[in-house]
Scaffold this motif. Structure first.
Motif, PDB file in Angstrom:
ATOM      1  N   MET A   1       7.150  21.387   9.212  1.00 43.47           N
ATOM      2  CA  MET A   1       7.659  20.225   9.920  1.00 43.47           C
ATOM      3  C   MET A   1       6.500  19.245  10.098  1.00 43.47           C
ATOM      4  SD  MET A   1       9.411  19.827  13.690  1.00 43.47           S
ATOM      5  CE  MET A   1       8.983  21.438  14.186  1.00 43.47           C
ATOM      6  N   PRO A   2       6.481  18.160   9.333  1.00 45.30           N
ATOM      7  CA  PRO A   2       5.395  17.188   9.464  1.00 45.30           C
ATOM      8  C   PRO A   2       5.574  16.294  10.691  1.00 45.30           C
ATOM      9  CG  PRO A   2       6.924  16.464   7.788  1.00 45.30           C
ATOM     10  CD  PRO A   2       7.391  17.818   8.244  1.00 45.30           C
ATOM     11  N   PHE A   3       4.447  15.918  11.250  1.00 40.27           N
ATOM     12  CA  PHE A   3       4.417  14.926  12.330  1.00 40.27           C
ATOM     13  C   PHE A   3       3.482  13.826  11.871  1.00 40.27           C
ATOM     14  CE2 PHE A   3       2.752  12.885  16.060  1.00 40.27           C
ATOM     15  CZ  PHE A   3       3.868  12.736  16.861  1.00 40.27           C
ATOM     16  N   ILE A   4       4.034  12.644  11.613  1.00 43.17           N
ATOM     17  CA  ILE A   4       3.259  11.514  11.109  1.00 43.17           C
ATOM     18  C   ILE A   4       3.062  10.531  12.251  1.00 43.17           C
ATOM     19  CG2 ILE A   4       3.191   9.620   9.445  1.00 43.17           C
ATOM     20  CD1 ILE A   4       5.588  12.302   8.671  1.00 43.17           C
ATOM     21  N   ASN A   5       1.807  10.169  12.500  1.00 37.83           N
ATOM     22  CA  ASN A   5       1.499   9.232  13.576  1.00 37.83           C
ATOM     23  C   ASN A   5       0.851   7.994  12.977  1.00 37.83           C
ATOM     24  OD1 ASN A   5      -0.682   8.254  15.756  1.00 37.83           O
ATOM     25  ND2 ASN A   5       1.134   9.041  16.760  1.00 37.83           N
ATOM     26  N   ILE A   6       1.480   6.848  13.176  1.00 37.01           N
ATOM     27  CA  ILE A   6       0.977   5.574  12.685  1.00 37.01           C
ATOM     28  C   ILE A   6       0.439   4.803  13.879  1.00 37.01           C
ATOM     29  CG2 ILE A   6       1.609   3.391  11.581  1.00 37.01           C
ATOM     30  CD1 ILE A   6       3.989   5.030  10.324  1.00 37.01           C
ATOM     31  N   GLN A   7      -0.788   4.331  13.770  1.00 37.33           N
ATOM     32  CA  GLN A   7      -1.371   3.529  14.830  1.00 37.33           C
ATOM     33  C   GLN A   7      -1.628   2.132  14.283  1.00 37.33           C
ATOM     34  OE1 GLN A   7      -4.745   5.488  16.556  1.00 37.33           O
ATOM     35  NE2 GLN A   7      -3.636   7.392  16.826  1.00 37.33           N
ATOM     36  N   THR A   8      -1.239   1.129  15.061  1.00 40.07           N
ATOM     37  CA  THR A   8      -1.379  -0.245  14.598  1.00 40.07           C
ATOM     38  C   THR A   8      -1.630  -1.171  15.788  1.00 40.07           C
ATOM     39  OG1 THR A   8      -0.378  -1.979  13.239  1.00 40.07           O
ATOM     40  CG2 THR A   8       1.100  -0.742  14.683  1.00 40.07           C
ATOM     41  N   ILE A   9      -1.966  -2.400  15.463  1.00 36.74           N
ATOM     42  CA  ILE A   9      -2.170  -3.412  16.497  1.00 36.74           C
ATOM     43  C   ILE A   9      -0.808  -3.871  17.000  1.00 36.74           C
ATOM     44  CG2 ILE A   9      -2.989  -5.764  16.943  1.00 36.74           C
ATOM     45  CD1 ILE A   9      -5.358  -5.158  15.147  1.00 36.74           C
ATOM     46  N   GLU A  10      -0.699  -3.945  18.283  1.00 38.60           N
ATOM     47  CA  GLU A  10       0.534  -4.343  18.954  1.00 38.60           C
ATOM     48  C   GLU A  10       1.049  -5.694  18.437  1.00 38.60           C
ATOM     49  OE1 GLU A  10       1.345  -3.654  23.497  1.00 38.60           O
ATOM     50  OE2 GLU A  10       0.090  -5.434  23.206  1.00 38.60           O
ATOM     51  N   GLY A  11       2.341  -5.723  18.107  1.00 42.12           N
ATOM     52  CA  GLY A  11       2.979  -6.965  17.711  1.00 42.12           C
ATOM     53  C   GLY A  11       2.985  -7.259  16.220  1.00 42.12           C
ATOM     54  N   LEU A  12       2.315  -6.441  15.414  1.00 42.01           N
ATOM     55  CA  LEU A  12       2.282  -6.712  13.975  1.00 42.01           C
ATOM     56  C   LEU A  12       3.579  -6.324  13.278  1.00 42.01           C
ATOM     57  CD1 LEU A  12      -1.290  -5.696  12.799  1.00 42.01           C
ATOM     58  CD2 LEU A  12      -0.369  -7.980  13.138  1.00 42.01           C
ATOM     59  N   LEU A  13       4.225  -5.292  13.766  1.00 36.69           N
ATOM     60  CA  LEU A  13       5.440  -4.805  13.116  1.00 36.69           C
ATOM     61  C   LEU A  13       6.674  -5.196  13.922  1.00 36.69           C
ATOM     62  CD1 LEU A  13       4.251  -1.186  12.280  1.00 36.69           C
ATOM     63  CD2 LEU A  13       4.406  -3.123  10.707  1.00 36.69           C
ATOM     64  N   ASP A  14       7.629  -5.832  13.245  1.00 35.25           N
ATOM     65  CA  ASP A  14       8.889  -6.125  13.929  1.00 35.25           C
ATOM     66  C   ASP A  14       9.834  -4.940  13.752  1.00 35.25           C
ATOM     67  OD1 ASP A  14       9.988  -6.315  11.355  1.00 35.25           O
ATOM     68  OD2 ASP A  14       9.973  -8.500  11.364  1.00 35.25           O
ATOM     69  N   ILE A  32       8.194  15.132  -1.326  1.00 32.66           N
ATOM     70  CA  ILE A  32       6.990  15.923  -1.615  1.00 32.66           C
ATOM     71  C   ILE A  32       6.990  17.252  -0.845  1.00 32.66           C
ATOM     72  CG2 ILE A  32       4.473  15.992  -1.444  1.00 32.66           C
ATOM     73  CD1 ILE A  32       4.565  12.936  -1.983  1.00 32.66           C
ATOM     74  N   GLU A  33       6.989  17.188   0.477  1.00 26.75           N
ATOM     75  CA  GLU A  33       6.889  18.424   1.255  1.00 26.75           C
ATOM     76  C   GLU A  33       8.208  19.203   1.265  1.00 26.75           C
ATOM     77  OE1 GLU A  33       5.506  20.034   5.649  1.00 26.75           O
ATOM     78  OE2 GLU A  33       5.056  17.972   5.080  1.00 26.75           O
ATOM     79  N   GLY A  34       9.324  18.456   1.320  1.00 28.44           N
ATOM     80  CA  GLY A  34      10.630  19.111   1.337  1.00 28.44           C
ATOM     81  C   GLY A  34      11.160  19.446  -0.043  1.00 28.44           C
ATOM     82  N   LYS A  35      10.368  19.113  -1.067  1.00 31.21           N
ATOM     83  CA  LYS A  35      10.728  19.404  -2.466  1.00 31.21           C
ATOM     84  C   LYS A  35      12.114  18.862  -2.834  1.00 31.21           C
ATOM     85  CE  LYS A  35       7.576  23.266  -2.790  1.00 31.21           C
ATOM     86  NZ  LYS A  35       6.535  22.505  -2.236  1.00 31.21           N
ATOM     87  N   GLY A  36      12.447  17.681  -2.244  1.00 32.09           N
ATOM     88  CA  GLY A  36      13.688  17.012  -2.586  1.00 32.09           C
ATOM     89  C   GLY A  36      14.913  17.477  -1.823  1.00 32.09           C
ATOM     90  N   ASN A  37      14.761  18.438  -0.938  1.00 33.08           N
ATOM     91  CA  ASN A  37      15.887  18.950  -0.162  1.00 33.08           C
ATOM     92  C   ASN A  37      16.255  17.950   0.941  1.00 33.08           C
ATOM     93  OD1 ASN A  37      17.681  20.272   1.497  1.00 33.08           O
ATOM     94  ND2 ASN A  37      16.467  22.152   1.675  1.00 33.08           N
ATOM     95  N   PRO A  38      17.433  17.321   0.872  1.00 33.67           N
ATOM     96  CA  PRO A  38      17.800  16.308   1.870  1.00 33.67           C
ATOM     97  C   PRO A  38      17.863  16.855   3.291  1.00 33.67           C
ATOM     98  CG  PRO A  38      19.547  16.566   0.197  1.00 33.67           C
ATOM     99  CD  PRO A  38      18.456  17.511  -0.146  1.00 33.67           C
TER     100      PRO A  38
END
Length: 75
Positions: A1-14, A32-38
């Motif tokens: 179970m992957p946990f992806i954390n994206i950090q960015t400057i506030e307000g750049l992404l709508d 990739i990790e799930g080998k295509g399993n939906p």
């Protein structure tokens, strides 16, 4: 179970940009990790953390939202 954390400057992404990131990153991990399993889609955690510009430092440069917008718009 992957946990992806994206950090960015506030307000750049709508809202739409965040939704696109969630979709594309999830798709990539399913492929990739799930080998295509939906069914793996239900196990991909993604979090976007936004921080004020004054909490960022790049060498001696303190980036601002405007500086990053200029870099990304200069295509």
């Amino acid at each position: 179970m992957p946990f992806i954390n994206i950090q960015t400057i506030e307000g750049l992404l709508d809202k739409d940009s965040k939704a696109e990131l969630f979709k594309r990153i999830t798709d990539l991990f399913v492929e990739i990790e799930g080998k295509g399993n939906p069914a793996f889609r239900e196990h991909v955690w993604i979090r976007i953390d936004e921080y004020p510009p004054e909490q960022w430092q790049l060498g001696s440069l303190s980036p601002t939202k405007q500086m990053i917008e200029l870099m990304t718009s200069a295509k």
